[in-house]
Design an enzyme around this catalytic site. Structure first.
Site, PDB file in Angstrom:
ATOM      1  N   GLY A 185       0.834  -1.196   0.000  1.00 32.74           N
ATOM      2  CA  GLY A 185       0.000   0.000   0.000  1.00 32.74           C
ATOM      3  C   GLY A 185       0.866   1.242   0.000  1.00 32.74           C
ATOM      4  O   GLY A 185       2.050   1.193  -0.349  1.00 32.74           O
ATOM      5  N   CYS A 186       0.292   2.349   0.399  1.00 36.25           N
ATOM      6  CA  CYS A 186       1.020   3.617   0.434  1.00 36.25           C
ATOM      7  C   CYS A 186       2.291   3.455   1.247  1.00 36.25           C
ATOM      8  O   CYS A 186       2.267   2.978   2.385  1.00 36.25           O
ATOM      9  CB  CYS A 186       0.147   4.708   1.037  1.00 36.25           C
ATOM     10  SG  CYS A 186       1.011   6.278   1.235  1.00 36.25           S
ATOM     11  N   PHE A 187       3.412   3.867   0.685  1.00 36.92           N
ATOM     12  CA  PHE A 187       4.693   3.604   1.353  1.00 36.92           C
ATOM     13  C   PHE A 187       4.894   4.383   2.641  1.00 36.92           C
ATOM     14  O   PHE A 187       5.748   4.047   3.445  1.00 36.92           O
ATOM     15  CB  PHE A 187       5.888   3.756   0.428  1.00 36.92           C
ATOM     16  CG  PHE A 187       5.934   4.946  -0.496  1.00 36.92           C
ATOM     17  CD1 PHE A 187       5.443   6.191  -0.149  1.00 36.92           C
ATOM     18  CD2 PHE A 187       6.500   4.799  -1.749  1.00 36.92           C
ATOM     19  CE1 PHE A 187       5.510   7.271  -1.006  1.00 36.92           C
ATOM     20  CE2 PHE A 187       6.583   5.876  -2.624  1.00 36.92           C
ATOM     21  CZ  PHE A 187       6.080   7.113  -2.254  1.00 36.92           C
TER      22      PHE A 187
END
Length: 156
Positions: free
Chosen positions: A9-11
């Site tokens: 997902g979003c880092f």
């Protein structure tokens, strides 16, 4: 020192989670697995380059094992949702493990099989396991993003 690379997902949140693991020496947000050289955040968010938002983890294997890092990976995201993590939608948010050796690949595949068999996930795990290619470091403003905003409270 060894490297491990994960897409979950979003880092921003992924990086924050791994930074709190004892034995992790450094993390870097970036992009991996796509076709464009030196992609930008805008390129990757356009969902046309094939890259995944990833976190490259540098760790001391005498203090934390690759298998322990995989345990964190399974805990911090839903590996059953293709192209989506929470509110983030797009192929750049897909669940992926990029391996740096044949040993990491074997360990990752065994870990995935254990996670699937555990009963924790009611659906099929869709996590990709592939050899790491070129890691493209994300722009500076993405590095330790949540930490710099006083929001890095994700502890495993």
């Amino acid at each position: 020192m060894e490297k491990a690379t994960f897409g979950a997902g979003c880092f921003w949140g992924v990086e924050a989670a791994f930074r709190h693991v004892d034995g992790v020496l450094d993390t870097a947000a970036g992009y991996l697995g796509g076709s464009k050289e030196n992609p930008t955040y805008e390129d990757v968010c356009g969902d046309e380059t094939g890259h995944v938002e990833v976190v490259e983890v540098t760790f001391d294997p005498d203090r934390v094992s690759y298998e322990q890092l995989l345990d964190v990976f399974w805990q911090i995201h839903d590996p059953t949702t293709p192209g989506r993590q929470g509110p983030d939608v797009g192929s750049q948010y897909r669940s992926a493990i990029f391996t740096h050796s044949a040993e990491q690949e074997a360990t990752a595949r065994a870990s995935l099989a254990r996670a699937q068999a555990s009963g924790r996930f009611s659906r099929l795990i869709v996590t990709e396991i592939t050899a790491a290619g070129t890691f493209w470091r994300a722009e500076d403003y993405h590095q330790r993003y949540l930490e710099r905003r006083g929001m890095a409270s994700c502890h495993i």
